[in-house]
Write a protein that holds these residues in place. Structure first.
Motif, PDB file in Angstrom:
ATOM      1  N   GLY A  22       0.792  -1.248  -0.146  1.00  0.00           N
ATOM      2  CA  GLY A  22       0.037  -0.036   0.128  1.00  0.00           C
ATOM      3  C   GLY A  22       0.816   1.294  -0.081  1.00  0.00           C
ATOM      4  N   GLU A  23       2.327   1.350   0.593  1.00  0.00           N
ATOM      5  CA  GLU A  23       2.995   2.357   0.725  1.00  0.00           C
ATOM      6  C   GLU A  23       3.955   2.445   0.040  1.00  0.00           C
ATOM      7  OE1 GLU A  23       3.361   3.568   4.828  1.00  0.00           O
ATOM      8  OE2 GLU A  23       1.350   3.142   5.313  1.00  0.00           O
ATOM      9  N   ASN A  24       4.292   1.360  -0.734  1.00  0.00           N
ATOM     10  CA  ASN A  24       5.358   1.094  -1.744  1.00  0.00           C
ATOM     11  C   ASN A  24       6.757   1.280  -0.960  1.00  0.00           C
ATOM     12  OD1 ASN A  24       4.105   1.327  -4.058  1.00  0.00           O
ATOM     13  ND2 ASN A  24       3.516   3.392  -3.488  1.00  0.00           N
ATOM     14  N   LEU A  25       6.746   0.502   0.286  1.00  0.00           N
ATOM     15  CA  LEU A  25       8.008   0.528   0.918  1.00  0.00           C
ATOM     16  C   LEU A  25       9.130  -0.171   0.401  1.00  0.00           C
ATOM     17  CD1 LEU A  25       6.675  -0.300   4.663  1.00  0.00           C
ATOM     18  CD2 LEU A  25       6.881   2.032   3.423  1.00  0.00           C
TER      19      LEU A  25
ATOM     20  N   ALA B 272      -0.942  -7.444 -19.835  1.00  0.00           N
ATOM     21  CA  ALA B 272      -0.025  -8.150 -18.776  1.00  0.00           C
ATOM     22  C   ALA B 272      -0.515  -7.482 -17.494  1.00  0.00           C
ATOM     23  CB  ALA B 272       1.559  -7.533 -19.046  1.00  0.00           C
ATOM     24  N   LYS B 273      -0.257  -8.346 -16.057  1.00  0.00           N
ATOM     25  CA  LYS B 273      -0.649  -7.933 -14.980  1.00  0.00           C
ATOM     26  C   LYS B 273       0.211  -6.913 -14.316  1.00  0.00           C
ATOM     27  CE  LYS B 273      -1.693  -9.825 -10.334  1.00  0.00           C
ATOM     28  NZ  LYS B 273      -1.742 -11.000  -9.719  1.00  0.00           N
ATOM     29  N   VAL B 274      -0.360  -5.511 -14.395  1.00  0.00           N
ATOM     30  CA  VAL B 274       0.142  -4.279 -13.998  1.00  0.00           C
ATOM     31  C   VAL B 274      -0.246  -3.948 -12.686  1.00  0.00           C
ATOM     32  CG1 VAL B 274       0.712  -1.877 -14.513  1.00  0.00           C
ATOM     33  CG2 VAL B 274       0.385  -3.689 -16.410  1.00  0.00           C
ATOM     34  N   THR B 275       0.506  -3.548 -11.746  1.00  0.00           N
ATOM     35  CA  THR B 275      -0.006  -3.102 -10.349  1.00  0.00           C
ATOM     36  C   THR B 275       0.699  -1.415 -10.237  1.00  0.00           C
ATOM     37  OG1 THR B 275       0.244  -5.302  -9.439  1.00  0.00           O
ATOM     38  CG2 THR B 275      -0.012  -3.087  -8.023  1.00  0.00           C
ATOM     39  N   VAL B 276      -0.317  -0.678  -9.990  1.00  0.00           N
ATOM     40  CA  VAL B 276       0.205   0.775  -9.751  1.00  0.00           C
ATOM     41  C   VAL B 276      -0.206   1.170  -8.243  1.00  0.00           C
ATOM     42  CG1 VAL B 276      -0.362   3.288 -10.282  1.00  0.00           C
ATOM     43  CG2 VAL B 276      -0.722   1.432 -11.927  1.00  0.00           C
ATOM     44  N   ASN B 277       0.852   1.547  -7.328  1.00  0.00           N
ATOM     45  CA  ASN B 277       0.687   1.774  -6.167  1.00  0.00           C
ATOM     46  C   ASN B 277       1.171   2.900  -5.916  1.00  0.00           C
ATOM     47  OD1 ASN B 277      -0.192  -0.820  -5.284  1.00  0.00           O
ATOM     48  ND2 ASN B 277       2.017  -1.699  -5.169  1.00  0.00           N
ATOM     49  N   ALA B 278       0.626   3.711  -4.775  1.00  0.00           N
ATOM     50  CA  ALA B 278       0.940   5.343  -4.603  1.00  0.00           C
ATOM     51  C   ALA B 278       0.456   5.667  -3.300  1.00  0.00           C
ATOM     52  CB  ALA B 278       0.226   6.019  -5.746  1.00  0.00           C
TER      53      ALA B 278
ATOM     54  N   LYS C 284       2.845   9.937  -4.769  1.00  0.00           N
ATOM     55  CA  LYS C 284       4.186   9.265  -5.249  1.00  0.00           C
ATOM     56  C   LYS C 284       3.872   7.665  -4.994  1.00  0.00           C
ATOM     57  CE  LYS C 284       8.951   8.632  -3.033  1.00  0.00           C
ATOM     58  NZ  LYS C 284       9.924   9.076  -2.162  1.00  0.00           N
ATOM     59  N   GLY C 285       4.612   7.201  -6.138  1.00  0.00           N
ATOM     60  CA  GLY C 285       4.358   5.590  -6.230  1.00  0.00           C
ATOM     61  C   GLY C 285       5.359   4.787  -7.182  1.00  0.00           C
ATOM     62  N   LYS C 286       4.999   3.818  -7.504  1.00  0.00           N
ATOM     63  CA  LYS C 286       5.804   2.992  -8.666  1.00  0.00           C
ATOM     64  C   LYS C 286       4.705   2.306  -9.442  1.00  0.00           C
ATOM     65  CE  LYS C 286       7.084  -0.618  -5.500  1.00  0.00           C
ATOM     66  NZ  LYS C 286       8.206  -1.401  -4.747  1.00  0.00           N
ATOM     67  N   ILE C 287       5.054   1.678 -10.634  1.00  0.00           N
ATOM     68  CA  ILE C 287       4.506   0.824 -11.613  1.00  0.00           C
ATOM     69  C   ILE C 287       5.210  -0.557 -11.549  1.00  0.00           C
ATOM     70  CG2 ILE C 287       3.580   0.351 -13.833  1.00  0.00           C
ATOM     71  CD1 ILE C 287       3.501   3.473 -14.152  1.00  0.00           C
ATOM     72  N   MET C 288       4.470  -1.614 -11.242  1.00  0.00           N
ATOM     73  CA  MET C 288       5.295  -2.739 -11.272  1.00  0.00           C
ATOM     74  C   MET C 288       4.635  -3.863 -12.652  1.00  0.00           C
ATOM     75  SD  MET C 288       5.565  -3.864  -7.335  1.00  0.00           S
ATOM     76  CE  MET C 288       3.754  -3.508  -6.856  1.00  0.00           C
ATOM     77  N   ILE C 289       5.612  -4.179 -13.380  1.00  0.00           N
ATOM     78  CA  ILE C 289       5.223  -5.015 -14.417  1.00  0.00           C
ATOM     79  C   ILE C 289       5.854  -6.309 -14.530  1.00  0.00           C
ATOM     80  CG2 ILE C 289       4.653  -5.024 -16.985  1.00  0.00           C
ATOM     81  CD1 ILE C 289       4.915  -1.949 -16.993  1.00  0.00           C
ATOM     82  N   PRO C 290       5.442  -7.403 -13.849  1.00  0.00           N
ATOM     83  CA  PRO C 290       6.098  -8.558 -13.770  1.00  0.00           C
ATOM     84  C   PRO C 290       6.243  -9.162 -15.194  1.00  0.00           C
ATOM     85  CG  PRO C 290       3.985  -8.898 -12.688  1.00  0.00           C
ATOM     86  CD  PRO C 290       4.259  -7.593 -13.033  1.00  0.00           C
TER      87      PRO C 290
END
Length: 300
Positions: free
Chosen positions: A218-221, A266-272, A277-283
């Motif tokens: 949730g917080e992109n730690l 693709a399975k994309v996850t956007v966290n912020a 502030k956040g990041k995009i994850m694309i495995p």
């Protein structure tokens, strides 16, 4: 080109040899075994069964389709490895992605290396070869190490020698199996890294592991943030107790994840965080899939 044709012709010749009941090779001491064992042979796909000891438990459908497309154009470049079970009957040791993709294409035969081994040797070969050559995720690698120890009865020292990894590396992977299954799934799906997992495993209580896992997502730690959170938890500062309050991501992230996922297939996850502030994850599961996603992003 002539060399490749000669190799294929040789493979077909050996295949015919194996289909001759008078040349049913069952051990390395049998007549003509030296012509077959360790050589590339064109085998009927219908004569091959999958390996029940295969450590990879999931196969990305899209990545398989891409591999199938490559095989359709270029053929199977790297032979699979099989062991002989009975007359004209074989079992996969390694190369299940190539085998599955070849079946998608509709190939009738596939190039294969033939080995003669008992079940224990087959299990060991399958696990060791996959650890060394396949793009297994950290949890799959950890499970493979665990199976080698449990089923082949190797010590960690012997396992270290067999797979060519430091004992500390093996230990770090296997410790991930102490994480709650929900967190293990998160690592396998690329929502967090092995480094996050190595920090979380220092929390014994599974409910608290999950609480901090939710905060990581949730917080992109970062891994360093996670290590500090675990240290604070161990010191009794209750670092995980604010999770539910802080874990909810901004509303735009859900829509963005869906839109990007549809665009990239693709399975994309956007966290912020709340401040945006956040990041995009694309495995991704293979170099081929990475290249496909890259082309869509950069527009090549």
């Amino acid at each position: 080109m002539a060399k490749a044709t000669k190799k294929q012709a040789l493979g077909r010749g050996l295949s015919a040899l194996l289909k001759d009941p008078e040349n049913d090779i069952q051990s390395v001491s049998d007549k003509n075994a030296d012509k077959v064992v360790g050589n590339i042979v064109e085998l009927d796909i219908t004569a091959i069964e999958v390996n029940p000891f295969q450590p990879r438990s999931s196969f990305n459908t899209e990545a398989l389709e891409e591999l199938a497309s490559s095989i359709r154009e270029l053929g199977v470049i790297q032979p699979i490895t099989v062991r002989k079970l009975d007359f004209n009957k074989y079992q996969l040791v390694s190369g299940e992605r190539r085998f599955r993709a070849s079946k998608i294409v509709g190939l009738e035969t596939i190039p294969a290396y033939i080995r003669i081994a008992n079940d224990q040797e087959s299990l060991e070969m399958a696990l060791v070869e996959n650890i060394q050559r396949q793009d297994l995720d950290p949890i799959e690698i950890a499970l493979s190490y665990q199976r080698l120890i449990d089923e082949i009865q190797l010590t960690q020292e012997k396992l270290s020698e067999r797979v060519g990894k430091k004992r500390s590396t093996i230990t770090n992977y296997m410790r991930l199996l102490r994480l709650d299954p929900i967190i293990q799934t998160g690592i396998r799906d690329g929502f967090m890294s092995m480094g996050h997992g190595r920090a979380l495993v220092n929390i014994d209580k599974k409910t608290d592991q999950i609480a901090l896992y939710e905060r990581i997502i949730g917080e992109n730690l970062s891994v360093r943030d996670t290590e500090r959170a675990v240290k604070a938890y161990q010191e009794g500062n209750g670092y995980t107790k604010q999770v539910k309050k802080n874990a909810a991501p901004p509303p735009f992230t859900k829509k963005a994840s869906k839109e990007l996922g549809n665009h990239l297939a693709a399975k994309v996850t956007v966290n912020a965080t709340e401040n945006g502030k956040g990041k995009i994850m694309i495995p991704f599961n293979s170099e081929e899939e990475f290249q496909r996603i890259k082309k869509l992003i950069v527009g090549e």
